[in-house]
Design an enzyme around this catalytic site. Structure first.
Site, PDB file in Angstrom:
ATOM      1  N   SER A  99      50.725  31.124  16.624  1.00 31.98           N
ATOM      2  CA  SER A  99      51.230  32.487  16.762  1.00 31.98           C
ATOM      3  C   SER A  99      50.388  33.238  17.778  1.00 31.98           C
ATOM      4  O   SER A  99      50.807  34.264  18.301  1.00 31.98           O
ATOM      5  CB  SER A  99      51.183  33.206  15.421  1.00 31.98           C
ATOM      6  OG  SER A  99      49.840  33.493  15.082  1.00 31.98           O
ATOM      7  N   GLY A 100      49.205  32.705  18.035  1.00 37.49           N
ATOM      8  CA  GLY A 100      48.266  33.398  18.908  1.00 37.49           C
ATOM      9  C   GLY A 100      47.231  34.145  18.087  1.00 37.49           C
ATOM     10  O   GLY A 100      46.174  34.502  18.597  1.00 37.49           O
ATOM     11  N   GLY A 110      48.087  32.221  12.601  1.00 40.98           N
ATOM     12  CA  GLY A 110      49.118  31.400  11.983  1.00 40.98           C
ATOM     13  C   GLY A 110      49.863  30.486  12.934  1.00 40.98           C
ATOM     14  O   GLY A 110      49.435  30.224  14.068  1.00 40.98           O
ATOM     15  N   HIS A 123      78.208  82.570  35.088  1.00 43.39           N
ATOM     16  CA  HIS A 123      79.612  82.672  35.477  1.00 43.39           C
ATOM     17  C   HIS A 123      79.869  81.722  36.649  1.00 43.39           C
ATOM     18  O   HIS A 123      78.959  81.028  37.114  1.00 43.39           O
ATOM     19  CB  HIS A 123      79.950  84.109  35.869  1.00 43.39           C
ATOM     20  CG  HIS A 123      79.261  84.552  37.119  1.00 43.39           C
ATOM     21  ND1 HIS A 123      77.973  85.058  37.107  1.00 43.39           N
ATOM     22  CD2 HIS A 123      79.638  84.549  38.415  1.00 43.39           C
ATOM     23  CE1 HIS A 123      77.605  85.346  38.341  1.00 43.39           C
ATOM     24  NE2 HIS A 123      78.611  85.036  39.167  1.00 43.39           N
ATOM     25  N   LYS A 172      86.806  43.920  41.079  1.00 44.18           N
ATOM     26  CA  LYS A 172      87.820  43.224  41.865  1.00 44.18           C
ATOM     27  C   LYS A 172      89.102  43.226  41.057  1.00 44.18           C
ATOM     28  O   LYS A 172      89.138  42.736  39.931  1.00 44.18           O
ATOM     29  CB  LYS A 172      87.370  41.797  42.161  1.00 44.18           C
ATOM     30  CG  LYS A 172      88.341  41.095  43.081  1.00 44.18           C
ATOM     31  CD  LYS A 172      87.767  39.789  43.599  1.00 44.18           C
ATOM     32  CE  LYS A 172      88.644  39.193  44.681  1.00 44.18           C
ATOM     33  NZ  LYS A 172      90.081  39.477  44.549  1.00 44.18           N
TER      34      LYS A 172
END
Length: 956
Positions: free
Chosen positions: A815-816, A819, A66, A273
DNA sequence: GTAACAG
DNA sequence: CTGTTACAACGCAAG
DNA sequence: CTTGCG
């Protein structure tokens, strides 16, 4: 605290004098509680204080949830329990049961009443503020004695009408006793029909004085012991000073210094602003005792007659007197502030015209500061307190609004402001005083487009169609020639573009009328020799790209005349940086000056220390690094393990090449807190707990709610990502800003921002060999091997030729993993969203598959790719991420996705490019992709180029 | 690695 | 205080 | 419509 014994008074009848008798008023309260066990305040009645009467509404999760409304009267809080809480809907009457009076201190109580005690459960302060009886429209905020008398009389009659000044409860409310005044204390709470009727009272948090809610208390959160509820009465504000009676000192608005870039900083507040007319509003009680409002301009002119409806609504505010600072704003159809619209009203003088204009061009007053309140000067009160008091006492109406602020994240505020069509933001130090008439470094404005006002000193004649009017305006501003000396007009440049024909004609006339033989300028630069001079009276506003070192304007464009400004006001703005105060955090631009600025310093700090923890200074900010010796990649093929320290060293070395690729792309973090061997997880959102110099963007996520995404736009953030063990940097193909191709339409950035993410700024071909070495475990992907690499290189070269034949330059990187990635940087154009870009790539890919069926495959089933290079164009999709150029990869050996020159492709091997070797490569050979962001190509010109044939720009 | 939450 | 847990997610291809 | 795929 000893409990008082004695005959209880009728509730609320606490008379005031004689402490012993007074405290008998709280016997009912004290009798129900064991103060050894509950943290509720003891039954004490303090000496009478001054200022408006206060109220509090507590949300109380007792056996039933309440609300408790408590009104201060006679040194206690009269209390009502409201089962369903207040409703702002005038149609809804809420039952309110009168309960025992509570001590005044109860108004600040939040916490948990222990189980078994009276009212056991969680309590938070759901609203608080001040109130006054408002029967007959008469308010008594200014006269406490009268307020008490009137409230007591109304209470006895069983009909209270109250004006509430709370955070949630605003406007006029009534408490009405039911049952014709029988002994039973049954009451109803209802909202009167007024400007605050129907305004939502809800809010995500329960408490208006802390971050607590009933739910958070239930979850174990406890009130911060040090946190005191802020004062509700003006007299209690630190720095508030009583005004001498009859003081009617003229006030001048405080002004902001200009700054080029938005910044984020703790201890600062940021607000949009507003593009309108600055106005102070003075509210005071006139002869008849009723409130009267006067609006005054920056220059002290009375604007009340020009904006009668604003003055009227201000006068209806529940105040006994105040001086507000704010902006008069007209809005366009889209609800954005429009100075152009406001201009229609600025010079109106005739009452009839004003009445018409008020209908055609409605305006609002946006209040953002409070200089005086009910007899007190608040100029020395810290801004945050002034702002809180302002929102407490002002009741927003149709035309009177409060400016909303956010704390800390100025960059986000700036973005939001720009998106919503505001002209910029104003940053204000939350602890700063109000400095009337001063251009203060405590207020800083950052505009979307730099625009400033200048004095027109004459014009240069035009040629051709402009021969009859003018070619350009000669602009100047006041500057002091030497410290301490007077000021003079200094030339800043000429503006010729942005002037419409009608404006040219009008300006020519007005300047000829002001014609003068002599130049008003202190010095006449060569490019203004031919000018026709005019008396320096007119002021115009000009936007420009930037100021040159000597203060000149670069690329100025005429914006509008400023009839509301006087030439004498046009003074060169101090361009100093914001000075850092003691309690401040460093700001963001310092951390993000240039891509990779400070990288060498960061690397040197990492080299110079062998400690496991380090506070890395990056520009002005500090990045805390821990566990620097933790191995993130295990030893691999004779190479040593790569520790976090090594990763950070690499990131610092690669930062100048890496950061431009990450800029403004919401990242997906791939985190390996315990290294490659430990568990990993992805992270895309970071709602809280990140350093303040990490730039973020809020984007709609699944389910529609907005989520905070991290942007890696500065070196400090990159270092932080290293500390978080982010082993791979994944970014989408789109980016949030129009830069660097600037192909997006200017104008409202609202739609543009979303549209931008919908368009890749490069095409991506992902080449993955499905050619096995023979050593892979059953069912796993092929590992890196020479035969697969050679095949991938072959396909990549064929792809390059094909793109070249279509007139597209391309760039290649490893790609590391096994690929290659081929990027085709493109200018973002409306027609080329992900769907069409993907279709274009698909066409190229299908061509290659048909031409070289033995080498290239587009098959979806992995088993059907065996022996060929899988050419994947499916990555050209929204919300798909790719390892960024120079991103390390979470693969054995700490490989890096490495940009290459096409020419070297056949000579290199991906295994050579690792976190350990890349810094050397970058030092000796530089970045093969350094030009990629400047090599964007227009897909819309694809056919044209194909017809001409050949590669336009040298790729890679 | 970090923070929020549960016990 | 310590221990546990969460920390992404979208669209397309293909059956 | 579900599942595989990145």
């Amino acid at each position: 605290m000893p409990r008082q014994r004695g005959a209880p008074d009728a509730p609320g009848d606490a008379p005031g004098p004689a402490a012993g008798a007074r405290e008998a008023a709280l016997d009912a309260y004290a009798g129900k509680r064991d103060f050894e066990r509950t943290s509720e305040p003891p039954a004490a009645i303090p000496d009478p204080s001054a200022g408006p009467l206060t109220f509090v509404v507590q949300r109380h999760a007792a056996s039933r949830l309440h609300y408790d409304l408590r009104l201060e009267l006679g040194g206690v809080m009269l209390s009502w329990a409201i089962p369903r809480g207040p409703s702002a809907d005038p149609g809804e009457r809420r039952l309110a049961a009168r309960v025992e009076d509570h001590p005044l201190d109860y108004a600040g109580f939040e916490g948990v009443i222990p189980a078994g005690e009276y009212g056991a459960g969680e309590v938070v302060v759901w609203d608080r503020g001040t109130y006054s009886p408002d029967e007959g429209g008469l308010l008594s905020f200014h006269d406490r004695g009268e307020a008490e008398r009137r409230t007591r009389a109304a209470l006895a009659e069983g009909k209270l009408s109250l004006r509430m000044r709370g955070h949630r409860m605003k406007g006029s409310w009534a408490l009405v006793r039911t049952g014709g005044g029988r002994a039973e204390e049954g009451w109803l709470l209802l909202k009167h029909r007024d400007e605050a009727a129907g305004v939502d009272l809800g809010s995500p948090l329960d408490s208006v004085i802390s971050d607590l809610s009933v739910d958070r208390l239930k979850a174990g959160h406890r009130p911060d012991a040090g946190l005191r509820p802020p004062p509700l009465r003006t007299a209690e504000l630190a720095g508030a000073r009583p005004l001498p009676s009859r003081d009617r000192g003229e006030r001048a608005p405080m002004l902001a210094t200009a700054r080029e870039h938005a910044f984020s900083r703790g201890g600062w507040l940021f607000e949009p602003k507003l593009d309108g007319v600055r106005a102070l509003a003075r509210l005071e009680r006139g002869e008849g005792g009723s409130l009267e409002a006067a609006l005054t301009s920056r220059r002290g002119h009375d604007l009340s007659a020009s904006y009668p409806l604003l003055a009227g609504e201000l006068a209806a505010q529940p105040l006994a007197g105040a001086v507000l600072d704010g902006e008069i704003v007209a809005t366009d159809e889209a609800g954005r502030p429009s100075f152009e619209r406001l201009q229609r009203r600025i010079n109106l003088a005739d009452a009839g015209e004003i009445r018409r204009a008020a209908v055609e061009t409605p305006v609002r007053y946006y209040a953002f500061d409070l200089l005086e309140l009910e007899g007190y000067d608040l100029a020395r009160v810290p801004l945050a307190e002034r702002a809180r008091m302002l929102s407490l006492v002002i009741s927003p109406t149709a035309r009177i609004r409060l400016v909303e602020r956010i704390a800390g994240d100025g960059v986000a505020a700036y973005r939001a402001a720009v998106d919503l069509g505001f002209e910029g933001i104003v940053a204000k130090r939350s602890d700063s005083p109000y400095e009337p008439g001063r251009r203060s470094a405590n207020w800083v404005k950052v505009k979307v487009r730099s625009s400033e006002e200048f004095v027109i000193c004459g014009y240069v004649e035009g040629k051709g169609s402009r021969a009859r009017t003018l070619g350009s305006l000669v602009l100047a501003e006041h500057r002091s020639s030497a410290p301490g000396s007077g000021r003079e007009l200094r030339y800043v440049g000429r503006v010729g573009s942005g002037l419409r024909e009608a404006q040219l004609v009008e300006l020519r006339e007005r300047l000829d009328a002001l014609a003068s033989e002599e130049s008003p300028l202190a010095e006449i630069p060569a490019e203004a020799r031919a000018a026709r001079w005019a008396r320096p009276e007119l002021v115009c506003e000009v936007t420009f790209a930037e100021r040159t070192g000597s203060g000149g304007l670069r690329a100025p464009v005429f914006l509008r005349m400023r009839p509301d400004r006087r030439a004498a006001e046009i003074v060169a703005a101090p361009r100093e940086a914001v000075r850092a105060g003691p309690a401040e955090r460093p700001d963001r631009p310092a951390a993000s000056r240039a891509p990779g600025a400070g990288a060498a310093e960061a690397a040197a700090q990492l080299e110079g220390s062998t400690r496991a923890s380090l506070r890395l200074a990056v520009g002005d900010v500090e990045v805390r690094l821990t566990n620097l010796d933790k191995p993130l990649w295990p030893p691999h093929e004779g190479r040593e393990a790569v520790a976090k320290r090594d990763l950070l060293r690499y990131l610092a070395a690669a930062a100048p090449s890496l950061l431009p690729h990450l800029r403004d792309r919401p990242l997906t973090l791939t985190r390996y807190p315990d290294g490659l061997q430990g568990g990993s997880f992805y992270q895309r959102h970071w709602e809280e707990g990140r350093p303040e110099w990490v730039e973020t963007v809020s984007l709609p996520g699944a389910g529609g709610e907005r989520r905070v995404h991290v942007l890696c736009n500065n070196l400090a953030t990159l270092m932080w990502l290293g500390q978080l063990a982010v082993l791979e940097l994944h970014a989408p193909l789109g980016r949030l800003s129009p830069a660097p191709d600037a192909a997006m339409p200017a104008g409202p950035r609202g739609e543009a921002l979303d549209a931008l993410l919908d368009r890749p700024d490069y095409l991506l071909f992902d080449l993955d060999p499905y050619i096995y070495s023979g050593r892979e475990p059953e069912g796993s992907e092929p590992e890196l091997n020479r035969r697969a690499w050679a095949a991938t290189v072959g396909v990549a070269l064929r792809l390059r030729e094909l793109l070249q034949a279509a007139g597209l330059a391309s760039f290649v990187k490893t790609s590391g993993a096994t690929g290659l990635h081929v990027h085709v940087p493109v200018v973002r154009e409306p027609a080329f969203d992900y769907a069409s870009v993907r279709a274009i790539c698909q066409t190229f890919a299908e061509f290659l598959e048909i031409a070289h069926p033995g080498e290239v495959t587009l098959r979806w089933r992995t088993t059907e790719r065996r022996g060929r290079v899988f050419l994947d164009v499916n990555q050209n999709a929204r919300a798909k991420n790719m390892a960024a150029p120079y991103s390390p990869r979470a693969k054995p050996g700490a490989p890096v996705s490495t940009p290459l020159l096409w020419e070297e492709l056949e000579r290199v091997y991906p295994g050579d490019f690792t976190v350990a070797t890349l810094p050397g490569r970058l030092r000796s050979s530089g970045d093969p992709w350094s030009g990629i962001l400047g090599a964007k190509q227009r897909l819309s010109e694809l056919g044209l180029q194909a017809a001409e044939g050949g590669e336009r720009r040298g790729g890679g």
